[in-house]
Scaffold this motif. Structure first.
Motif, PDB file in Angstrom:
ATOM      1  N   PRO A 143       0.830  -1.216   0.000  1.00  0.00           N
ATOM      2  CA  PRO A 143       0.000   0.000   0.000  1.00  0.00           C
ATOM      3  C   PRO A 143       0.864   1.266   0.000  1.00  0.00           C
ATOM      4  O   PRO A 143       0.511   2.255  -0.642  1.00  0.00           O
ATOM      5  N   GLN A 144       1.997   1.232   0.696  1.00  0.00           N
ATOM      6  CA  GLN A 144       2.870   2.413   0.716  1.00  0.00           C
ATOM      7  C   GLN A 144       3.369   2.733  -0.683  1.00  0.00           C
ATOM      8  O   GLN A 144       3.462   3.898  -1.068  1.00  0.00           O
TER       9      GLN A 144
ATOM     10  N   GLN B 180      -0.367  -1.572 -12.212  1.00  0.00           N
ATOM     11  CA  GLN B 180      -0.582  -2.262 -10.947  1.00  0.00           C
ATOM     12  C   GLN B 180      -2.054  -2.397 -10.567  1.00  0.00           C
ATOM     13  O   GLN B 180      -2.411  -3.272  -9.799  1.00  0.00           O
ATOM     14  N   THR B 181      -2.897  -1.496 -11.020  1.00  0.00           N
ATOM     15  CA  THR B 181      -4.253  -1.452 -10.462  1.00  0.00           C
ATOM     16  C   THR B 181      -5.375  -1.578 -11.495  1.00  0.00           C
ATOM     17  O   THR B 181      -6.530  -1.713 -11.112  1.00  0.00           O
ATOM     18  N   SER B 182      -5.046  -1.546 -12.795  1.00  0.00           N
ATOM     19  CA  SER B 182      -6.125  -1.493 -13.786  1.00  0.00           C
ATOM     20  C   SER B 182      -6.972  -2.767 -13.802  1.00  0.00           C
ATOM     21  O   SER B 182      -8.178  -2.712 -14.037  1.00  0.00           O
TER      22      SER B 182
ATOM     23  N   PRO C  93      -4.896   3.237  -0.141  1.00  0.00           N
ATOM     24  CA  PRO C  93      -4.778   3.678  -1.535  1.00  0.00           C
ATOM     25  C   PRO C  93      -5.593   2.841  -2.515  1.00  0.00           C
ATOM     26  O   PRO C  93      -6.251   3.394  -3.391  1.00  0.00           O
ATOM     27  N   ILE C  94      -5.582   1.512  -2.345  1.00  0.00           N
ATOM     28  CA  ILE C  94      -6.313   0.702  -3.322  1.00  0.00           C
ATOM     29  C   ILE C  94      -7.814   0.892  -3.131  1.00  0.00           C
ATOM     30  O   ILE C  94      -8.576   0.967  -4.101  1.00  0.00           O
ATOM     31  N   SER C  95      -8.258   1.030  -1.883  1.00  0.00           N
ATOM     32  CA  SER C  95      -9.686   1.267  -1.641  1.00  0.00           C
ATOM     33  C   SER C  95     -10.123   2.618  -2.206  1.00  0.00           C
ATOM     34  O   SER C  95     -11.243   2.776  -2.678  1.00  0.00           O
TER      35      SER C  95
END
Lengths: 241, 179
Positions: free
Chosen positions: B3-4, B27-29, B71-73
């Protein structure tokens, strides 16, 4: 700062609206109204954020799906090609706020920041990475906004003034609040687009991610009591950078 | 990516760092596309939505500093809310083809629950305190972005009844979460 719950007969009204918004059940018109309030009302935005935090664990059920390779180039085209800002203009609502926010930063602060951001790319971390924290300070019923950056390497907090003026016979004083402890003064904030406050070793020891920075309105020269005496006009959590 | 690491990427994106934006996308798409797909239930529309979501991430990344979300949330919330806005804006609510088959589906599968740590158990414990059909309504609405109108139809109750039900459930949930 007043709490939304204090608003009389509609007690709980905003709370439940924020929950309905986050769960996602509202019809179009009510969602649009809520979206506008999130943009414009910090207290409502915070209620929504709290419900997002409560319900976020349910999102673990979303299975990742690789998007087709055409999507990223389309995003880049929209954002980065054509006349400057064309892509950003399509972004709608949040844009002006974002622009205003970053325009408020002094060029020097941006440059200094950009260097930090670039360092890990330029050379691998040879020395111990120093702690850097960032906080966005804002408040309800106040247009005072600052961006605060703390860099352990030089023991000072840099503040970029984003918006909101102080009255001529008042000073802004910066406070650190750590856990349940009473606020500790970090000093007066000099007027101007950027300001630096050198911090004492005692405060330095306590500054960490999760601590809150707050700005109160005080008589010229600062709080006479050692604790905030005027209203808190802006506050925010420190986060690791 | 921890998360960092994602936090760092978001902060760099807020400073208009394109390299960080590319990495954040990589990383997140997939997670965010999964969100769009589930809510919109239409691949082409989900692709458009994903595109719009990342445009928002680029322009609004500075807002992350005032959110309490991980961050991801925070990214998932942007995608979810955007997809729900889109689904509401459709001219006619298209009934989910799988709606009839799907009634019991919204509960997360065992693998999702296994991923969920102790911090996550609280919301599930609190949902368990609700009557079963109400908890299912909250989950279904959250994951699929169902509207009051759709929930009312599925549960065969008038719209206002549905709204009263759900609001009461949400207040109970809040009470439990704050206990």
């Amino acid at each position: 700062m007043s709490l939304a719950e204090d608003n009389g007969p509609e007690r709980g009204g905003d709370e439940i609206l924020a929950a309905e918004y986050v769960v996602g059940v509202l019809p179009l018109d009510e969602r649009q109204a809520a979206n506008r309030r999130i943009e414009n009302e910090a207290a409502f935005a915070r209620l929504v954020d709290q419900w997002e935090v409560h319900l976020a664990p349910m999102a673990a059920a979303y299975q990742p799906v690789e998007p087709p390779e055409t999507v990223k180039p389309a995003i880049d085209r929209q954002l980065f090609s054509g006349p400057a800002g064309a892509g950003s203009a399509a972004a709608g609502g949040g844009l002006w706020a974002s622009l205003a926010f970053w325009r408020g930063l002094a060029a020097a602060a941006i440059a200094a920041f950009a260097v930090y951001a670039a360092i890990p790319f330029i050379n691998p971390p040879v020395q111990q990475p120093e702690m850097r924290l960032i906080a966005s300070l804002a408040g309800d019923g106040s247009d005072v906004k600052y961006l605060a950056m703390y860099d352990a390497a030089d023991s000072r907090v840099s503040l970029s003034h984003v918006s909101g003026e102080r009255a001529t016979d008042r000073d802004f004083e910066l406070w650190m609040i750590e856990g349940q402890n009473p606020p500790v003064s970090m000093g007066l904030i000099p007027a101007g687009a950027t300001a630096h406050i050198v911090i004492t070793p005692e405060i330095r020891e306590k500054l960490a991610s999760g601590a809150v920075l707050a700005i109160s309105l005080e008589p010229v020269g600062g709080s006479p009591t050692g604790q905030p005496t005027g209203p808190v006009v802006a506050a925010g959590d420190l986060k690791n950078l | 990516m921890t998360p960092q690491d994602i936090t760092k990427l978001i902060v760099r994106v807020s400073m208009k760092d394109r390299g960080a934006f590319d990495l954040l996308y990589r990383q997140t798409s997939a997670k965010l596309f999964g969100v769009c797909l589930r809510v919109l239930n239409d691949r082409a529309e989900a692709e458009e939505a994903l595109q719009e979501v990342f445009v928002k991430v680029w322009t609004k990344a500075d807002r992350f500093a005032v959110s309490e979300l991980s961050p991801i949330s925070w990214l998932v919330a942007i995608a979810r809310n955007h997809a729900i806005d889109r689904v509401r804006a459709r001219r006619q609510p298209v009934a989910h083809i799988d709606a009839a088959l799907d009634v019991a589906d919204p509960a997360p599968g065992p693998e999702a629950l296994a991923v969920a740590g102790s911090e996550n158990e609280r919301i599930y414990n609190c949902l368990d305190e609700l009557e079963q059909d109400r908890a299912a309504a909250v989950r279904g609405a959250y994951l699929k972005g169902e509207s009051y109108a759709e929930l009312a139809e599925r549960h065969s109750v008038p719209l206002n009844t549905m709204r009263t039900w759900l609001r009461r459930s949400l207040m109970k949930l809040k009470e439990c979460l704050e206990r």
